[in-house]
Design an enzyme around this catalytic site. Sequence first.
Site, PDB file in Angstrom:
ATOM      1  N   LYS A  81       0.819  -1.177  -0.018  1.00 59.15           N
ATOM      2  CA  LYS A  81      -0.039   0.182   0.089  1.00 59.15           C
ATOM      3  C   LYS A  81       0.886   1.084   0.005  1.00 59.15           C
ATOM      4  CE  LYS A  81      -3.622   1.905   2.801  1.00 59.15           C
ATOM      5  NZ  LYS A  81      -4.464   1.464   4.091  1.00 59.15           N
ATOM      6  N   SER A 127      -9.004   1.770   2.911  1.00 60.29           N
ATOM      7  CA  SER A 127      -8.275   2.283   2.112  1.00 60.29           C
ATOM      8  C   SER A 127      -6.971   1.543   1.408  1.00 60.29           C
ATOM      9  CB  SER A 127      -7.397   3.554   2.954  1.00 60.29           C
ATOM     10  OG  SER A 127      -6.788   2.915   3.805  1.00 60.29           O
ATOM     11  N   SER A 132      -9.540  -0.545   7.071  1.00 58.62           N
ATOM     12  CA  SER A 132      -9.007  -0.360   5.663  1.00 58.62           C
ATOM     13  C   SER A 132      -8.463  -1.569   5.075  1.00 58.62           C
ATOM     14  CB  SER A 132      -8.031   0.948   5.783  1.00 58.62           C
ATOM     15  OG  SER A 132      -8.706   1.721   5.693  1.00 58.62           O
TER      16      SER A 132
HETATM   17  C1  LIG Z   1     -24.257   8.926  15.650  1.00 67.07           C
HETATM   18  C2  LIG Z   1     -23.122   8.647  15.108  1.00 67.07           C
HETATM   19  C3  LIG Z   1     -22.664   9.499  14.023  1.00 67.07           C
HETATM   20  C4  LIG Z   1     -21.589   8.759  13.319  1.00 67.07           C
HETATM   21  C5  LIG Z   1     -20.925   9.779  11.988  1.00 67.07           C
HETATM   22  C6  LIG Z   1     -20.054   8.920  11.200  1.00 67.07           C
HETATM   23  C7  LIG Z   1     -19.055   9.514  10.738  1.00 67.07           C
HETATM   24  C8  LIG Z   1     -18.106   8.669  10.211  1.00 67.07           C
HETATM   25  C9  LIG Z   1     -16.641   9.262   9.640  1.00 67.07           C
HETATM   26  C10 LIG Z   1     -15.588   8.495   9.618  1.00 67.07           C
HETATM   27  C11 LIG Z   1     -15.445   7.618   8.349  1.00 67.07           C
HETATM   28  C12 LIG Z   1     -14.096   7.002   8.352  1.00 67.07           C
HETATM   29  C13 LIG Z   1     -14.005   6.148   7.174  1.00 67.07           C
HETATM   30  C14 LIG Z   1     -12.609   5.253   7.399  1.00 67.07           C
HETATM   31  C15 LIG Z   1     -12.279   4.305   6.792  1.00 67.07           C
HETATM   32  C16 LIG Z   1     -11.085   3.272   7.042  1.00 67.07           C
HETATM   33  C17 LIG Z   1      -9.822   4.269   7.450  1.00 67.07           C
HETATM   34  C18 LIG Z   1      -8.787   3.310   7.681  1.00 67.07           C
HETATM   35  O1  LIG Z   1      -8.608   2.257   8.005  1.00 67.07           O
HETATM   36  N1  LIG Z   1      -7.558   3.892   7.098  1.00 67.07           N
HETATM   37  C19 LIG Z   1      -6.212   3.281   7.337  1.00 67.07           C
HETATM   38  C20 LIG Z   1      -5.208   3.951   7.890  1.00 67.07           C
HETATM   39  O2  LIG Z   1      -4.024   3.074   8.245  1.00 67.07           O
END
Ligand SMILES: CCCCCCCCCCCCCCCCCC(=O)NCCO
Length: 564
Positions: free
Chosen positions: A160, A235, A259
Amino acid sequence: MWLLQRVIPNDLLIWLAHPLQNANNFTYCAIGLATVLGGGIFSTLIRYVLVKRELAQKRKEKLSKCQNALKQLESDVLGTLSSSEREKIIKLDLSQLIIKLQAEEITPSQVLSAYQSKAIEVNKQLNCLVEPITEASEQAKAVEQLPEKGPLYGVPISLKDNYSLKGYDCTLGCARFVNLPYSKDAVIVQVLKKQGAIPFVKTNVPQTMISWETTNPMFGMTRNPYDTTRGVGGSSGGETALIAGGGSILGFGSDVGGSIRIPANMCGVYGLKPTDMRISNKGMAPILKGQTCVCSSYGPLGKDVDSLVIAMKAMCVPEMSLLDPTIPYKPFNMEVFESKRKLKIGFYLQDGFFHAVPAMERAVLEAKQILESRGHEVMEWNYPNIGLKGMLTFVISLSGDGGEELFELVHGDAVDSSLKNTIRLLSIPKFVRKFLGFVLNFIEFKESVTNDWIDKGLDAVICPGFACPALPLNTALLATGSVSYTSLYNVLNYPTGSLPVTKVISEDNEKMKNYPVKDLWHRAVKKFMRGSEGLPVNVQVAALPWQEELVLRIMKEIQTDLKK
Ligand SMILES: CCCCCCCCCCCCCCCCCC(=O)NCCO
């Protein structure tokens, strides 16, 4: 003044200077202040425009550099193997490939050529690569000369984009990281190379990696090999697209909210998110540096469970702890992996926060049936409000700085539309964060879930791999909350694997008419399940911290019986 007199007509200058002749101190102050403020705004604007232009230029240059490197590689590998020689290599699974390499029936250079040319071919269709590792061919020749063969001798691996390699950028899809090559390989990369692996490509990620749609303004959108009108999750989406397309036999990703497991689900690939600190993060491209509540874990992705086992065995060696003394030396425990002890396994079909679609539920039920037929006790596990509590903990942990770091990473850069919403959601004002933190005690939540497992005597839990299979391109942001299925296990810091169990069938989608449309997220998922037949559906297997071997054992049992 001389310049002003030349540019501005004399009469106009006199008229402009007139108020100053009769002005008092207050007026002078007001004019001075206005000039300073105006100048400040003007220079900030100019700086912003210049930074924007510079970053746009960097994106363009980086993309063309990477594309040229891929073209060069394509011509270098052309004709090194016949297509039947190449296909013979590509169709081997990792265990078979290792046997042939160790027996010297094929050479690391031949295997590398096969995967280089296949990766280029897959990339043309799916846009999953960032750039090739140009030293790979030399490294393959060098390992051929070594007196001893490591366990990954001659195995080409894809990484990655956030895996740092000497001489290469880790852009994370952000222009500000272009032309900042690392001076050293990350510890993981050093260990993998020491074991004989050959890193040969870097793969695409979402901008900043805090999103599960693999797209960014520099390298664009990665597409799903099962349906190119759909996304790959993220990701580590470049990785899973490449593996599922046949262009890599072993890949490595990272996971702070899912991810590794989300794109594994979208592309029907096997993935493992280890417990934080089982695998070193030293030297990796940092993201969300200050936050320690939920940390990124680094782990393998492959075409079967054995590939994950091989990778974990190769990484859990003394070398890892020597290079990164914060990592305890914990060798891979084959006894646990091969044990025949009957287990008590919990399962759930819904997490109570985001409604999983019927195909995801069916996959869990199929896995449950397999485990029961092997004599394990499988019981429903329903921790009250686990989805909501897990999600709130995750969001509050990630937004500890009010989204400041994410803002900074993309400042002046083109911001991918898939990320805008996430940044907004993570920019929770401090008082709201404090209030939520007060309502929900993180430490208590984590302890209470673990105590519940211990009280019930659970060895592991199986649950949906995600709320839904792959969605159409550019729509992940419309179902952001579905991340609750994976982010829970980051919050708990439990090792969790994801494996493909089934594919969407028309009966699943017929049941979608009863799918509850609770809000816009669910409305989007309901709509996007149309035409999803044939897409892969994964199940997650989670266990208590440091039990990676147990997770892999359960995954292997499910995989074995699915193949029968
Ligand atoms: C009542 C609750 C409200 C919830 C709001 C929801 C907001 C969510 C926003 C966050 C979304 C993030 C997505 C992340 C995806 C995966 C990221 C990851 O694992 N990255 C790898 C880094 O090494």
